[in-house]
Structures are given as C-alpha cells and as structure tokens.
Design an enzyme around this catalytic site. Structure first.
Site, PDB file in Angstrom:
ATOM      1  N   TYR A 105       2.568 -10.839  -7.702  1.00 19.68           N
ATOM      2  CA  TYR A 105       2.498  -9.601  -8.478  1.00 19.68           C
ATOM      3  C   TYR A 105       2.735  -9.891  -9.956  1.00 19.68           C
ATOM      4  O   TYR A 105       2.091  -9.313 -10.825  1.00 19.68           O
ATOM      5  CB  TYR A 105       3.515  -8.580  -7.960  1.00 19.68           C
ATOM      6  CG  TYR A 105       3.177  -8.067  -6.589  1.00 19.68           C
ATOM      7  CD1 TYR A 105       2.264  -7.030  -6.430  1.00 19.68           C
ATOM      8  CD2 TYR A 105       3.750  -8.626  -5.458  1.00 19.68           C
ATOM      9  CE1 TYR A 105       1.931  -6.555  -5.168  1.00 19.68           C
ATOM     10  CE2 TYR A 105       3.421  -8.160  -4.191  1.00 19.68           C
ATOM     11  CZ  TYR A 105       2.515  -7.134  -4.056  1.00 19.68           C
ATOM     12  OH  TYR A 105       2.181  -6.684  -2.813  1.00 19.68           O
ATOM     13  N   ASN A 128      -4.478   1.027  -3.740  1.00 21.22           N
ATOM     14  CA  ASN A 128      -5.885   0.613  -3.666  1.00 21.22           C
ATOM     15  C   ASN A 128      -6.598   1.347  -2.533  1.00 21.22           C
ATOM     16  O   ASN A 128      -6.249   1.170  -1.368  1.00 21.22           O
ATOM     17  CB  ASN A 128      -5.931  -0.907  -3.446  1.00 21.22           C
ATOM     18  CG  ASN A 128      -7.319  -1.431  -3.173  1.00 21.22           C
ATOM     19  OD1 ASN A 128      -8.319  -0.760  -3.422  1.00 21.22           O
ATOM     20  ND2 ASN A 128      -7.373  -2.644  -2.667  1.00 21.22           N
ATOM     21  N   CYS A 136      -6.559  -6.596  -2.247  1.00 17.71           N
ATOM     22  CA  CYS A 136      -5.126  -6.476  -2.513  1.00 17.71           C
ATOM     23  C   CYS A 136      -4.302  -7.329  -1.549  1.00 17.71           C
ATOM     24  O   CYS A 136      -3.149  -7.644  -1.843  1.00 17.71           O
ATOM     25  CB  CYS A 136      -4.692  -5.015  -2.476  1.00 17.71           C
ATOM     26  SG  CYS A 136      -5.149  -4.129  -0.984  1.00 17.71           S
ATOM     27  N   HIS A 137      -4.899  -7.736  -0.434  1.00 14.91           N
ATOM     28  CA  HIS A 137      -4.192  -8.602   0.513  1.00 14.91           C
ATOM     29  C   HIS A 137      -3.930  -9.986  -0.075  1.00 14.91           C
ATOM     30  O   HIS A 137      -3.096 -10.724   0.436  1.00 14.91           O
ATOM     31  CB  HIS A 137      -4.973  -8.718   1.834  1.00 14.91           C
ATOM     32  CG  HIS A 137      -6.342  -9.294   1.687  1.00 14.91           C
ATOM     33  ND1 HIS A 137      -7.436  -8.522   1.317  1.00 14.91           N
ATOM     34  CD2 HIS A 137      -6.802 -10.562   1.837  1.00 14.91           C
ATOM     35  CE1 HIS A 137      -8.511  -9.291   1.269  1.00 14.91           C
ATOM     36  NE2 HIS A 137      -8.144 -10.527   1.567  1.00 14.91           N
ATOM     37  N   GLU A 163      -9.471 -15.931   5.570  1.00 14.62           N
ATOM     38  CA  GLU A 163      -9.944 -16.534   4.335  1.00 14.62           C
ATOM     39  C   GLU A 163      -9.549 -17.996   4.213  1.00 14.62           C
ATOM     40  O   GLU A 163     -10.182 -18.753   3.488  1.00 14.62           O
ATOM     41  CB  GLU A 163      -9.460 -15.729   3.128  1.00 14.62           C
ATOM     42  CG  GLU A 163     -10.122 -14.373   3.070  1.00 14.62           C
ATOM     43  CD  GLU A 163      -9.800 -13.583   1.819  1.00 14.62           C
ATOM     44  OE1 GLU A 163      -9.162 -14.124   0.892  1.00 14.62           O
ATOM     45  OE2 GLU A 163     -10.203 -12.407   1.766  1.00 14.62           O
TER      46      GLU A 163
END
Length: 170
Positions: A105, A128, A136-137, A163
């Site tokens: 963050y 979001n 946002c993950h 991912e």
C-alpha cells in the site's frame, strides 16, 4: 490497453459461474462498471435499476474466463468505475501493476505521488468496483502478508497463486 472513464448510462448485468463462485458483472455504454463477488455462495444482488443482458457482458466474460484459465494476463476492456478523483487515480495505478507482481500500500501511495496516503490508498483499493480486472488483489501489506480483500482472503490467495502459475482455476 485498459482505460478508465467515469460517465453514467443504462446498466446491463449478468451473473456467471466462475472458479471463484458466481460473479455479477455490470456494464454500460462506456464500459465495465462492476464485478461483484458471491455472498454465501449466491450471486451478488444486482441494483434494482439494472437490466439483465447476458450479451452485453459477453466480452468481459470471455476475457475473465481466459484469465482464469491462465491464457490472459492483460485485460483489454473499457472500464467505467464510479468513484472520486482520488479513487480513480488509485484504480488507474492498480492497472499498471504487472501480472504476477505485488506491491505494498505504501508503494502504491508513492506511485500516485502521495507517499503519506497509505491508509487512504487502502480505502480506495477496498472500494474498487471492478476487482480482478482492476487488480487490487496485487496489493499486499508492507510485511509481505495478505491483507483484506472484498472477496475474502481465500479469493485473493487464489488470484495471486493463479498469476504465479501455481494454480489453474479452470
């Protein structure tokens, strides 16, 4: 390239099955407006002024399915999330985090030019309306640990594992 706009028009939606459970996807003439996660295994309730139209969300569905199967890393959809100018800046910066990478963050706050705004960035991240597509993950705590996620931490873990090619969701 994914783009972000903030205009309003009639909103169409459809609920689809996904490896994360049923997703409710909403679009308008300007682009993808929302992706809502399931609640207690049931599709999220659409707003009462939305109208159901599976064909209107077809491209978003196609790209989400390709993403879940590991065949798509970068979405190519017009985005139309509704939010404040600050939220819009945060969401646009989220779209610049590469597939498979994470940032804190604090780093996200620095990237938008406000290094002391970690908490405000966290709130914008949590607001979001288009998770997965606006990734946002990919934002984690400064200690490397996973922190809150609108769909719950198990979904965040699954998306990050996908991912990293550690998990194939479909």
């Amino acid at each position: 390239m994914t783009s972000v706009t903030s205009m309003t028009s009639a909103i169409a939606f459809a609920s689809i099955e996904s490896p994360l459970g049923p997703l409710t996807i909403a679009v308008d003439d300007h682009g993808l407006r929302e992706i809502r996660f399931p609640h207690d295994g049931m599709p999220a309730t659409p707003d009462p002024h939305w109208h159901e139209d599976v064909s209107a969300v077809a491209e978003a569905v196609r790209q989400l399915r390709a993403y879940f199967s590991g065949e798509l890393e970068n979405f190519d959809l017009a985005l139309a999330p509704q939010g404040t100018p600050f939220q819009q800046r945060v969401w646009a910066e989220l779209c610049r985090i590469p597939y498979g990478e994470t940032i804190s963050y604090g780093e996200l706050a620095r990237r938008i030019g406000n290094p002391n705004a970690s908490r405000a960035v966290g709130l914008a991240n949590g607001s979001n309306p288009i998770p997965i597509v606006i990734p946002c993950h990919r934002v984690i705590g400064s200690n490397g640990k996973l922190t809150g996620y609108g769909g719950g931490l198990p979904i965040k873990e699954k998306l990050l594992a996908l991912e990293r090619r550690q998990l194939r969701l479909i």
